[in-house]
Motif scaffolding. Structure first.
Motif, PDB file in Angstrom:
ATOM      1  N   GLY A   1       0.816  -1.212   0.000  1.00 36.70           N
ATOM      2  CA  GLY A   1       0.000   0.000   0.000  1.00 36.70           C
ATOM      3  C   GLY A   1       0.843   1.251   0.000  1.00 36.70           C
ATOM      4  N   ALA A   2       1.958   1.224   0.732  1.00 41.22           N
ATOM      5  CA  ALA A   2       2.858   2.374   0.740  1.00 41.22           C
ATOM      6  C   ALA A   2       3.487   2.589  -0.636  1.00 41.22           C
ATOM      7  CB  ALA A   2       3.944   2.178   1.798  1.00 41.22           C
TER       8      ALA A   2
ATOM      9  N   LEU B   1       0.730   4.141  -2.754  1.00 40.19           N
ATOM     10  CA  LEU B   1       0.484   5.535  -2.365  1.00 40.19           C
ATOM     11  C   LEU B   1       1.649   6.427  -2.782  1.00 40.19           C
ATOM     12  CD1 LEU B   1      -1.224   7.675  -1.048  1.00 40.19           C
ATOM     13  CD2 LEU B   1      -0.373   6.939   1.196  1.00 40.19           C
TER      14      LEU B   1
ATOM     15  N   LEU C   1      -4.325  -1.352  -5.788  1.00 32.71           N
ATOM     16  CA  LEU C   1      -4.322  -0.401  -4.670  1.00 32.71           C
ATOM     17  C   LEU C   1      -4.150   1.021  -5.184  1.00 32.71           C
ATOM     18  CD1 LEU C   1      -2.141  -2.386  -2.095  1.00 32.71           C
ATOM     19  CD2 LEU C   1      -4.637  -2.106  -2.076  1.00 32.71           C
TER      20      LEU C   1
ATOM     21  N   LEU D   1      -6.571   4.270  -4.671  1.00 32.26           N
ATOM     22  CA  LEU D   1      -6.055   5.503  -4.074  1.00 32.26           C
ATOM     23  C   LEU D   1      -6.194   6.685  -5.025  1.00 32.26           C
ATOM     24  CD1 LEU D   1      -2.877   3.980  -2.422  1.00 32.26           C
ATOM     25  CD2 LEU D   1      -4.892   4.845  -1.210  1.00 32.26           C
TER      26      LEU D   1
ATOM     27  N   PHE E   1      -1.580   4.915   4.650  1.00 35.26           N
ATOM     28  CA  PHE E   1      -2.288   3.821   3.982  1.00 35.26           C
ATOM     29  C   PHE E   1      -3.036   2.972   5.000  1.00 35.26           C
ATOM     30  CE2 PHE E   1      -2.638  -0.557   2.568  1.00 35.26           C
ATOM     31  CZ  PHE E   1      -3.376  -0.378   1.408  1.00 35.26           C
TER      32      PHE E   1
END
Length: 347
Positions: free
Chosen positions: A138-139, A142, A167, A171, A300
């Protein structure tokens, strides 16, 4: 008690092997792993033997790869960066953690690890523990979205709808962008539509560049994110982007750039090509002083905890850690139904 760690003895030679237990020192905690997610990018390059760190060394001072003087560093034990587990012991000077807490962090594919107390983070209350294996992916997603510098109403193409691409699609949609998701697998495009993509493009049958120009009155995407790590996809992302627009290259590209023609749309449309990479003092250009890697990961996980992002539907396989060879082989084959593969350790 014997500890167990995933060890790579050479390309496609992987297994779970015993290793000594580390002693607990000041400022440290002992964590027993519940789940550890397998990266279908970086870890597959290690498994396949294509990762540049196997033949070269990273020089921190020069910030360059240089020829490796020693043989490849096999065995590689305990690689991995998507872990969640329970604290079973804390050092006497660690007063802000307690045994029994469920935490997430990076300590590799191992049954148990001793790590600095500040390197683990409590699981948000009420969250399914398996969701925490997505903190690092997720990081990464992002980071790519932040590097894109999206604005409300922008059209953004997201190339590659694997775990990180899906993801990123979610985002980007949360950021107010209109997302066109691009992939070659219909099941992944269906995930993308559920994640907020306004347009899905099957790259087997349609040009993403043509599709994005069609929905933007000929302009092309304001921004494209390339997350597949495939050079032909990067080339198509450049073709799909408007004059003087931005392409964020966040995939882990391997080998030589077959299929990438920088003398074509890249040159004539003056495309800004930006690399996004999750490590370092700032995860992407222009973010220094505002966004650290820690802030990205925690943001996240906050989005997951509040329900804005639900990564659990991306878990396609949960495999006992003892069958890690089967798990990597599954990812290596690239079957259509494979997304996030998770190792389950006995507790």
């Amino acid at each position: 008690m014997v500890n167990w760690v995933v060890s790579l003895a050479g390309p496609r030679r992987i297994g779970l092997v015993p290793c000594p237990r580390d002693r607990l020192g000041p400022g440290q905690v002992r964590v027993r792993t519940r789940y550890s997610g397998i990266s279908a990018g970086t870890e597959l390059t290690l498994y396949r033997g294509s990762n540049p760190r196997l033949t070269k060394e990273w020089d921190d001072a020069a910030r360059m790869f240089v020829p490796r003087q020693a043989p490849p560093p096999y065995p590689l034990a305990g690689f991995g960066y998507e872990e969640v587990g329970d604290l079973v012991e804390v050092a006497p000077d660690v007063t802000w953690r307690r045994p029994g807490e469920t935490v997430w962090g990076i300590w590799g594919h191992r049954a148990e690890a001793v790590v600095p107390a500040d390197a683990v983070h409590p699981l948000p209350a009420g969250l399914n523990p398996i969701a925490a294996v997505f903190a690092r992916p997720g990081a990464i997603a992002l980071t790519a979205v932040l590097a894109a510098d999206l604005h409300l109403g922008d059209w953004v193409g997201v190339f590659g709808q694997g775990v990180i691409g899906l993801l990123a699609t979610r985002l980007a949609a949360l950021s107010g962008a209109r997302v066109a998701a691009v992939d070659r697998l219909p099941a992944r495009l269906a995930h993308a539509a559920r994640s907020g993509a306004r347009l899905v493009v099957d790259a087997r049958t349609e040009s993403a560049a043509v599709a994005l120009r069609r929905v933007t009155d000929g302009r092309g995407a304001d921004v494209c994110l390339e997350l597949s790590g495939a050079y032909p996809a990067l080339h198509e992302a450049i073709r799909a982007t408007t004059h003087a627009g931005r392409v964020v290259a966040a995939g882990f590209y391997q080998g030589h750039a077959d299929g990438l023609g920088l003398g074509e749309e890249f040159h004539h449309n003056r495309i800004q090509l930006v690399a996004a990479q999750v490590s370092g003092p700032a995860p992407a250009p222009g973010l220094a002083g505002r966004w650290s890697g820690a802030r990205v990961a925690h943001t996240f996980m906050d989005l997951v905890a509040e329900g804005s992002v639900d990564p659990l539907p991306l878990v396609s396989h949960v495999v006992d850690a003892g069958a890690v060879a089967d798990a990597l082989a599954l990812l290596d084959r690239g079957a259509d139904d494979v997304l996030q593969v998770v190792l389950r350790f006995p507790t």
